[in-house]
Enzyme design. Structure first.
Site, PDB file in Angstrom:
ATOM      1  N   GLU A   7       5.450  49.269  57.194  1.00  0.00           N
ATOM      2  CA  GLU A   7       4.064  48.933  57.498  1.00  0.00           C
ATOM      3  C   GLU A   7       3.656  47.568  56.953  1.00  0.00           C
ATOM      4  OE1 GLU A   7       1.693  52.350  57.482  1.00  0.00           O
ATOM      5  OE2 GLU A   7      -0.123  51.327  56.817  1.00  0.00           O
ATOM      6  N   ASP A 150       4.061  53.939  56.490  1.00  0.00           N
ATOM      7  CA  ASP A 150       3.473  54.846  55.487  1.00  0.00           C
ATOM      8  C   ASP A 150       3.409  56.282  56.016  1.00  0.00           C
ATOM      9  OD1 ASP A 150       3.174  52.575  54.065  1.00  0.00           O
ATOM     10  OD2 ASP A 150       0.986  52.628  53.940  1.00  0.00           O
ATOM     11  N   TYR A 367      -0.180  47.521  43.444  1.00  0.00           N
ATOM     12  CA  TYR A 367      -0.826  47.651  44.759  1.00  0.00           C
ATOM     13  C   TYR A 367      -2.256  48.199  44.619  1.00  0.00           C
ATOM     14  CZ  TYR A 367      -1.140  48.821  49.710  1.00  0.00           C
ATOM     15  OH  TYR A 367      -1.513  48.893  51.014  1.00  0.00           O
TER      16      TYR A 367
END
Length: 863
Positions: A7, A150, A367
């Site tokens: 992704e 994902d 992240y």
DNA sequence: GCAAGGTC
């Protein structure tokens, strides 16, 4: 060759590293980074997409997609569907001449065409053309494909879109799907050795969300925009998430408007533990305490209590209670809690996410888009502590943590395994980052340390004092064991220490004070609180909520922070709530979620769900269209109310904040224009009207907030005393001096344009003039600029005094700018060294720092 | 010139 599609680039790197026996080779296909490695002699390539690479939109036929915008529809191609309720059937297009576009006659026009738009065909159009090109290039050479996006609904959709691109060039290569929820060796290896099939049901559940959002959003946005057209660029939007969010804000405002404040009385007594009676000279043993009845609803009761204590000079300590309580350390940050905490520190959620993104890209934090609030066991907590201990502000605390033995972290309620909670991944000090960036980094780093810390212990003391039969309750809180509070001071209360007292002790009572107060309406939402409320209601996702709020600001439905709705926001919300209530409730999202589950489980189909939603929207539009006049008037009134600043002194009509067609600048104009020509100039910046007139001249006032400045109040009349500025002699004209003449340079303000400048009194001949900043008091100095000879002046604003050379084209400006840029460069170079990141990340990091340097440069002139 | 969802 095996092609692995992820992704995002980040996932492509990680998977390549975890699966490859040797370090993967970073490569590029066109401009897209890819990673090549070998598994059992087979060549593998991973490529990261950029989220969705296709985007649904109405098929670009004559349905509104042509030049000229939202025009109309033809009968052909966009045939009137059977589902369209009879009530929406519009009369034939009434124009004297038929409207022909591209040789086809339009059958319905603007508003009348909206019912057809509901049923207009939708297709997926390319959005990330570069990525698609790279993906197809690789796909041609691939023997097999693994979709490794994902592990969630949008991920399945992104993967399915990627697959449709791949199969355009390679329809035969076998396809499988890897499902993983953590970037660990075990998890990734397991996922790739237990490949499954792409879940097309789950993907079409996501696709139906896309279609429904587009259809409802486009139809209602176009309706609101066209019903009272206010010029291009003046869109009034509506959507499944933004409109219920707006409704929350409006509902809160309505509660506040409907709130009836109630009077109450508060009694506060003054005491002194250093004496038995009467006042003592300024010692620290004096304190105040409220009456044990915190709020007297009845004035007579308050008066009676006051009467009972009047005349008393001493108080008896009736009771002393001590209670220690623990404050547990906070749980790890996920996106929502980070945005809430940063919001309390003055960073808006949207700004927080922008900064977090760049900190992540530069390798400072993990992240930033996560729901998870539990550190995975694979995360070496001690290693992180060691890493950030390089910052001297954390070093002693880090040492303390590390020497105390094994680290234990707090755990939040939400546990997912796709990404860890947000934590620092590299050391940073205030020298490494821009102030706002460091502010966020500091919050994240301290939060991380706090989650590894012990609870704080607070000792609370409650002392009950008796005076003339009345009781007062003094309370004090003292932090006795700081625990996590030593590193995490955010939202901490100040210590309130009470003097030591014992039961039965007599202390001095120095009188009481009775104050009348009134109850307050419920508070407006802060941005942080609104984000939390949206999450509770299932509105938006962790990655979109902040941008939804920002959207409401840009369409001017809401303003300020804490958030208040504008008149326009309230009018839009009311109109939709009255005639199309489905869009104003979070329920729509809840129902959609349920339908998507049905599609994913195979109990329903995308077609059925979307058609159903289309029919529902048709009903709502059928309610809305007959009331267009009413909606139009409500919006027009609201826009006028938002722009209103006061009455015109010449004709008595409304004075309004307006935007100049020519210069795009703002000014105040009379609603009676063109019959009345009254206008007032406005300075640059955000302008809001204020309710109170100018105390000096009685004209309306406005609040002006210039870029990066504090707001100031301004009377709109340039001739008002408050706007008059005395001319200031700031030096001698250098040009006239050269010619052997003496002429003064004078700082002055033009009342017509509000512009301020320095001009030679002999301007007509010598033409010497310099611009000045928009506001701030001007003081002369006896210095001249070393570069150009212009007089140096001091400008004093709310940010303090500031010396400047007013010459716009002074050669000194460039020299300064170069110095600054060089310093930035040096800093950026120094910063890159500690952040050891893969080759692929470096260009991104460079870009952000370069961008920041450029931004800093443009901010420099400050007007 | 529309939405919301990914990500840069």
């Amino acid at each position: 060759m095996k092609l692995v599609v992820t992704e995002k680039n980040d996932a492509a790197t990680k998977i390549a590293t975890l699966l490859g026996v040797k370090k993967p080779k970073a490569d590029k296909v066109y401009s897209t980074p890819v990673y090549r490695f070998e598994v059992d002699g087979e060549e593998w390539v991973t490529i990261g997409l950029r989220g969705h690479i296709l985007e649904p939109d109405f098929t670009p036929t004559l349905i509104y997609k042509k030049r000229g915008g939202w025009r109309g529809v033809t009968a052909e191609g966009e045939a009137i569907p059977a589902q369209l309720p009879a009530s929406l059937a519009r009369p034939p297009f009434k124009k004297k001449k038929p409207f022909i576009e591209d040789g086809v006659e339009l059958k319905a026009w603007k508003m009348d065409a909206l019912p057809y738009l509901i049923y207009a065909p939708i297709e997926k159009l390319p959005k990330e053309k570069e990525i698609i090109r790279s993906l197809k290039n690789l796909a041609k050479k691939a023997d097999s494909i693994v979709i490794a996006t994902d592990f969630d609904r949008e991920g399945e959709l992104i993967g399915s879109d990627a697959l449709s691109c791949i199969q355009e060039v390679n329809p035969t290569a076998p396809v499988s799907r890897a499902r993983y929820s953590a970037f660990t060796k075990e998890e990734i290896t397991h996922a790739f050795s237990n490949l499954v099939e792409l879940d097309t049901n789950l993907a079409s559940a996501g696709a139906s969300r896309q279609d429904i959002d587009l259809i409802w959003g486009a139809v209602l946005t176009r309706y609101l925009t066209l019903v009272k057209f206010a010029g291009y660029g003046n869109v009034r939007s509506s959507g499944r998430v933004q409109t219920p969010t707006l409704a929350l804000i409006v509902a809160r405002e309505r509660e506040r408007l409907a709130f009836i404040p109630e009077d109450y009385w508060v009694i506060k007594g003054a005491f002194d533990a250093g004496a038995t009676a009467g006042p003592t000279a300024g010692d620290e043993l004096a304190f105040t305490a409220p009456h044990s009845t915190a709020r007297f609803k009845d004035e007579a009761a308050a008066k009676a209590a006051m009467a009972a204590v009047s005349g008393a000079a001493s108080a008896t300590v009736a009771a002393v209670e001590k209670r220690t309580r623990k404050q547990q350390p906070p749980v790890p940050f996920n996106t929502t809690s980070l945005m809430a905490a940063a919001s309390a520190e003055g960073l808006s959620p949207a700004r927080t996410m922008r900064i977090a993104e760049s900190l992540y890209m530069d390798g400072y934090i993990s992240y930033p888009r996560v729901d998870n609030t539990v550190y995975p066991s694979s995360l070496d907590l001690a290693e992180v502590v060691k890493t950030i201990s390089g910052n001297p502000a954390y070093a002693p605390y880090c040492q303390q943590l590390l020497s105390a033995g094994e680290l234990h972290a707090t755990r939040g309620k939400k546990e997912t395994t796709d990404h860890p909670p947000i934590y620092p991944t590299a050391k940073a000090t205030p020298d490494d980052l821009a102030p706002a960036d460091y502010k966020l980094y500091n919050l994240i780093a301290r939060r991380f340390l706090a989650t590894l810390s012990d609870a704080a212990v607070v000792e609370g003391t409650k002392v009950t004092l008796e005076v003339g039969g009345e009781h007062f309750a003094a309370k004090g809180d003292v932090l006795v064991t700081p625990g996590y509070r030593a590193i995490y001071p955010y939202g901490m209360k100040k210590d309130e220490q009470l003097p030591a007292m014992s039961e039965g002790q007599q202390i001095a009572f120095n009188g009481a004070e009775c104050t009348k107060k009134h109850t307050e309406p419920p508070a407006r939402y802060s941005q942080g609180k609104l984000i939390q409320e949206m999450e509770k209601l299932g509105l938006g996702t962790k990655s979109t909520r902040h941008s939804i709020i920002e959207r409401l600001y840009t369409v001017k439905y809401i303003q300020n922070d804490p958030i208040e709705p504008s008149q326009l926001g309230m009018a839009v919300c009311d109109a939709l709530d009255k005639f199309a209530p489905h869009i104003t409730h979070p329920q729509m999202t809840a129902e959609l979620e349920e339908e998507m589950d049905n599609i994913a489980e195979g109990r329903n189909t995308k077609d059925a769900v979307v058609t159903n939603s289309r029919n529902l929207l048709s009903e709502q539009l059928a309610n809305l269209l007959p009331h267009s006049e009413e909606v139009k008037d409500a919006l027009a009134d609201a826009v006028a109310a938002d722009a209103y600043v006061g009455k015109c002194p010449k004709c008595g009509k409304d004075l309004q904040i307006r935007v100049s067609q020519k210069t795009r600048g703002m000014f105040i104009g009379c609603a009676g224009w063109p019959d009345c020509d009254v206008t007032y100039p406005l300075p640059k910046g955000k302008v809001e009207s204020l309710p109170d007139p100018c105390p000096t001249c009685g004209m309306p006032q406005v609040k002006v907030t210039a870029f990066r400045s504090k707001p100031r109040t301004l009377c709109i009349d340039p001739n008002c005393e408050t706007n008059k500025e005395p001319d200031v002699v700031v030096g001698e004209c250098p040009k006239c001096a050269e010619a052997g003449k003496k002429a003064k340079l004078i700082a002055q303000k033009n009342p017509r344009t509000l512009k301020r400048f320095i001009r030679c009194e002999n301007y007509d001949e010598c033409g010497v003039g310099y611009p000045l900043p928009q506001y701030g008091a001007i003081t002369a100095t006896d210095e001249v600029c070393e570069h150009c000879g212009a007089p140096m002046v001091i400008v004093t604003t709310t940010r303090g005094p500031w010396k400047l050379c007013p010459n716009f084209s002074c050669p000194g400006k460039e020299i300064e700018a170069e110095k600054k840029a060089a310093a930035k460069e040096a800093k950026a170079a120094a910063k890159k060294a500690p952040a050891k990141k893969t080759a692929a990340k470096k260009p991104a990091a460079k870009k952000t720092t370069a961008k920041k340097a450029a931004a800093a440069k443009t901010e420099e002139p400050a007007e």
